[in-house]
Structures are given as C-alpha cells and as structure tokens.
Design an enzyme around this catalytic site. Structure first.
Site, short mmCIF file in Angstrom:
data_model
loop_
_atom_site.label_atom_id
_atom_site.label_comp_id
_atom_site.label_asym_id
_atom_site.label_seq_id
_atom_site.Cartn_x
_atom_site.Cartn_y
_atom_site.Cartn_z
N LEU A 183 0.83 -1.21 0.00
CA LEU A 183 0.00 0.00 0.00
C LEU A 183 0.86 1.26 0.00
O LEU A 183 2.05 1.20 0.31
CB LEU A 183 -0.90 -0.04 1.24
CG LEU A 183 -1.93 -1.18 1.20
CD1 LEU A 183 -2.46 -1.50 2.59
CD2 LEU A 183 -3.08 -0.80 0.26
N PRO A 184 0.25 2.42 -0.33
CA PRO A 184 1.07 3.64 -0.47
C PRO A 184 1.78 4.08 0.81
O PRO A 184 2.97 4.37 0.78
CB PRO A 184 0.05 4.69 -0.92
CG PRO A 184 -1.07 3.93 -1.54
CD PRO A 184 -1.13 2.62 -0.79
N THR A 191 6.26 0.66 2.14
CA THR A 191 7.30 1.40 2.86
C THR A 191 6.61 2.37 3.81
O THR A 191 5.93 3.30 3.36
CB THR A 191 8.19 2.20 1.88
OG1 THR A 191 8.79 1.30 0.96
CG2 THR A 191 9.28 2.96 2.63
N LYS A 226 15.31 -0.03 5.68
CA LYS A 226 14.90 0.62 4.42
C LYS A 226 15.05 2.15 4.52
O LYS A 226 15.59 2.78 3.62
CB LYS A 226 13.45 0.22 4.11
CG LYS A 226 12.75 1.03 3.06
CD LYS A 226 12.93 0.48 1.67
CE LYS A 226 12.25 1.39 0.65
NZ LYS A 226 12.53 1.06 -0.70
N LYS A 260 9.16 11.12 -0.06
CA LYS A 260 8.38 10.35 0.93
C LYS A 260 9.34 9.60 1.88
O LYS A 260 9.18 9.63 3.09
CB LYS A 260 7.48 9.34 0.20
CG LYS A 260 6.75 8.42 1.16
CD LYS A 260 6.19 7.17 0.49
CE LYS A 260 5.80 6.15 1.56
NZ LYS A 260 5.46 4.84 1.06
P1 NAD Z 1 0.81 2.63 -6.05
O1 NAD Z 1 0.19 3.91 -5.63
O2 NAD Z 1 1.09 2.38 -7.49
O3 NAD Z 1 -0.12 1.39 -5.55
C1 NAD Z 1 -0.82 1.37 -4.34
C2 NAD Z 1 -2.09 0.57 -4.55
O4 NAD Z 1 -2.76 0.47 -3.30
C3 NAD Z 1 -3.06 1.22 -5.54
O5 NAD Z 1 -3.44 0.28 -6.53
C4 NAD Z 1 -4.24 1.64 -4.66
O6 NAD Z 1 -5.49 1.56 -5.33
C5 NAD Z 1 -4.15 0.61 -3.56
N1 NAD Z 1 -4.82 1.03 -2.34
C6 NAD Z 1 -4.71 2.18 -1.66
N2 NAD Z 1 -5.46 2.17 -0.56
C7 NAD Z 1 -6.10 0.97 -0.55
C8 NAD Z 1 -7.02 0.34 0.33
N3 NAD Z 1 -7.47 0.97 1.43
N4 NAD Z 1 -7.45 -0.88 0.03
C9 NAD Z 1 -7.00 -1.51 -1.08
N5 NAD Z 1 -6.12 -0.99 -1.94
C10 NAD Z 1 -5.68 0.24 -1.67
O7 NAD Z 1 2.13 2.49 -5.17
P2 NAD Z 1 3.42 1.56 -5.51
O8 NAD Z 1 4.36 2.31 -6.39
O9 NAD Z 1 2.94 0.21 -5.89
O10 NAD Z 1 4.10 1.52 -4.06
C11 NAD Z 1 3.59 0.71 -3.01
C12 NAD Z 1 4.55 0.81 -1.84
O11 NAD Z 1 5.85 0.35 -2.25
C13 NAD Z 1 4.75 2.25 -1.31
O12 NAD Z 1 4.80 2.21 0.09
C14 NAD Z 1 6.07 2.67 -1.92
O13 NAD Z 1 6.75 3.64 -1.14
C15 NAD Z 1 6.83 1.34 -1.96
N6 NAD Z 1 7.88 1.26 -2.98
C16 NAD Z 1 7.64 1.73 -4.24
C17 NAD Z 1 8.65 1.63 -5.18
C18 NAD Z 1 8.43 2.12 -6.59
O14 NAD Z 1 9.42 2.24 -7.34
N7 NAD Z 1 7.21 2.38 -7.01
C19 NAD Z 1 9.89 1.05 -4.84
C20 NAD Z 1 10.07 0.55 -3.56
C21 NAD Z 1 9.05 0.66 -2.62
#
Ligand code: NAD
Length: 298
Positions: free
Chosen positions: A65-66, A96, A171, A246
């Site tokens: 999740l975000p 994260t 992390k 973030k």
């Molecule tokens: P994203 O925004 O693409 O995906 C998050 C998903 O969670 C979305 O599909 C959203 O609809 C869903 N969501 C939000 N609230 C929800 C709820 N209450 N119930 C169900 N679904 C819900 O984010 P991401 O890029 O996939 O990142 C996810 C995590 O991974 C974050 O914490 C980010 O910091 C971490 N991260 C991201 C990256 C990257 O390169 N994108 C790299 C390492 C870590």
C-alpha cells in the site's frame, strides 16, 4: 499456497503476478477495479473488501500500500484484515512506512493471534516485474522462515533485519543515504564541470577515487556520462523524486520520534521538497542535479 494479496499498484501488481507464475493460488483486493480485473485475467480470484479477502481460506496475506495511513486502515479498521483474519494466518506488509507504525500494527496483529512481518522492498518496478526485489524483513525468525519461500518468488535478496519494524528501519536508513549521496554526487559533478572538467573525465576520476558510490558509478545524475540511466533520457522512469521525498520524510519522522539527529537527511528532504514544489516530483530523483545547473544547461 493460497495467498491473499491487497494493493495491486505499480509494485503490487507485478509482485502478485510473480506469485501466480510460481503456482500459488491468489485472492486479491484493491480499491481500483481495473487493477483487480487485470489480476483476475491473469488467474487470481477477486475479493470485494479486505474483510472478504481475510475470510477467504488464505494461509498468508501480503499488503503493498502507499503509506502508513492506508496500512493502518486496512489492518486495523472494523472491516479490516485483523478483525477478520483466521488466527495463525501470517501477515506480511511490504509497503514502505515508518518503523513505529509497523511495530504498532505488528503488536495489534499479535494480539489477534496473527504473526506479522514488515518486509519493505528495494529494486523498484523493474525489480518487481523481474522478481529480483530485495526484501528487508522485520519480525520473528520462525515467521521469516515461513515467509522465505513465498518472498523468493518475488525477490532475490531476502534479509531478516531483526524484530518487528527493523525491515522498515533498514529501508529508511538506506534510502536516506541514497538521497544524501545523490545530492552529493550532483553537487560535486556540477562543481567540477563548472570549473572546466569534462563530465566523463570527472566521473571516471570520482569512480576510481574515494568519492565513488552507487550514485556516481551506477546511476550518475550528470547527462551524457552514462547510458541507460534516467539522466540519459530526460530523467524519465526510474525512482520518482516524490517517492524519494516520501522516504526522506519517513527517515526524519522516525528520527524525531527517537531524538536521533539526521542533519543531512533533513537537508536532503528540504532539497527534494523544493524540487517537488517546483513541479518536478515526477522526474527521477537524480534530476535533483538541475537545482545546481543553469536553465540552459538542464
Ligand atoms: P501505487 O500507488 O502504485 O499502488 C498502491 C495501490 O494500493 C493502488 O493500486 C491503490 O489503489 C491501492 N490502495 C490504496 N489504498 C487501498 C485500500 N485501502 N485498500 C485496497 N487498496 C488500496 O504504489 P506503488 O508504487 O505500488 O508503491 C507501493 C509501496 O511500495 C509504497 O509504500 C512505496 O513507497 C513502496 N515502494 C515503491 C517503489 C516504486 O518504485 N514504485 C519502490 C520501492 C518501494
């Protein structure tokens, strides 16, 4: 194994696909109907809420999740995972978030009879698609052993960092250093070039000298120094500046709670905040070098 997967965004969707490819049965949920439909097409079953996902006959649940607010809502809410999960089901949060929130949710999970691991990742969307993520895991070693073969379908390096919250602690420490080192390389490259040194010559010197680091030798921010990095394609793709912002915010917040100084981390956070305010949050984080360059050089 029957696995519940909640959060099918840029990272979660490819991770879930790799679990399907490895032969696991998946029940999935996301607020985005399109994200769920795409996984169902790949072979997963849809749940229509976190509660429904938890009540399905899953043996393990992974969330991606975000931010901490979403994680708390999904785990601790009345219609959430903890109120509905069968006792003994292993919970793994790969989002994260700050270590303190991870510890709070893990303690609540334990009270409900559910072991929990925090398992944030590095490797980005490319690593998620290729199944080569690094998992930094916090929790009990027995739970880690249970999770290991599942995480191995999505990642290549899976490291137990200690008790609950320690995956998140590792992390945030790593990503804070990454932000600081990128700004350091951007500043040094910009100075050397402004003083008249050719950027490739300067990078070559740094990369065989004591200033060398990942930001200089693998991801150099100066345009024209390396191919196949965001600096070679207008800073598109890669790891967005807003995601770095973030993570720097998480480091500062975690540090504040334990009164640990993070002087350069806080400065890095302010520089990325400035960059984001200028409208560049979607550019790769190496584009921070543009703060040091004149408009006609950028
Ligand atoms: P994203 O925004 O693409 O995906 C998050 C998903 O969670 C979305 O599909 C959203 O609809 C869903 N969501 C939000 N609230 C929800 C709820 N209450 N119930 C169900 N679904 C819900 O984010 P991401 O890029 O996939 O990142 C996810 C995590 O991974 C974050 O914490 C980010 O910091 C971490 N991260 C991201 C990256 C990257 O390169 N994108 C790299 C390492 C870590």
């Amino acid at each position: 194994m029957h696995i519940g997967f909640l959060g099918l965004g840029n990272m979660g969707a490819p991770m879930a696909r790799n679990l399907l490819k490895a032969g696991h049965q998946l029940t999935v949920f996301d607020l985005s109907v399109a994200a769920v439909a795409s996984l169902v097409e790949a072979g997963a079953t849809a749940a229509n809420s976190p509660a429904a996902l938890a009540r399905a006959d899953v043996e393990l649940i992974i969330t991606m999740l975000p931010a901490a607010a979403h994680v708390k809502a999904v785990y601790l809410g009345d219609d959430g995972l903890l109120a509905n999960a069968h006792p003994g089901v292993l919970l793994i949060d790969s989002s994260t978030i700050d270590p303190q929130s991870a510890r709070e949710v893990a303690a609540a999970a334990r009270q409900h009879g559910n072991p929990m691991l925090d398992a944030p990742v590095s490797g980005g969307t490319g690593g998620a698609a290729a199944g080569t993520l690094t998992f930094m895991v916090g929790g009990e070693s027995g739970d880690f052993d249970r999770a290991q073969p599942i995480l191995a379908a999505m990642g290549k390096n899976i490291v137990l960092c200690g008790g609950a919250g320690n995956g998140q602690a590792a992390k945030v420490a790593n990503n804070m250093l990454l932000g600081i080192s990128m700004i350091g390389v951007a500043e040094a490259m910009s100075l050397g070039v402004a003083l008249g040194v050719d950027p490739k010559v300067l990078a070559g010197i740094i990369n065989t000298s004591s200033g060398r680091c990942w930001s200089s030798d693998t991801y150099n921010p100066f345009p024209g120094v390396m191919d196949n990095v965001p600096a070679a394609r207008g800073y598109s793709g890669g790891f967005g500046s807003d995601l770095m912002l973030k993570d720097l915010g998480l480091a500062s917040e975690a540090a504040k709670q334990i009164r640990q100084p993070v002087i350069l981390g806080a400065l890095a956070q302010q520089l990325y905040q400035t960059f984001s305010t200028q409208g560049h949050g979607n550019l790769d984080f190496s584009a921070i070098i543009n703060l040091y360059r004149k408009d006609d050089q950028a």
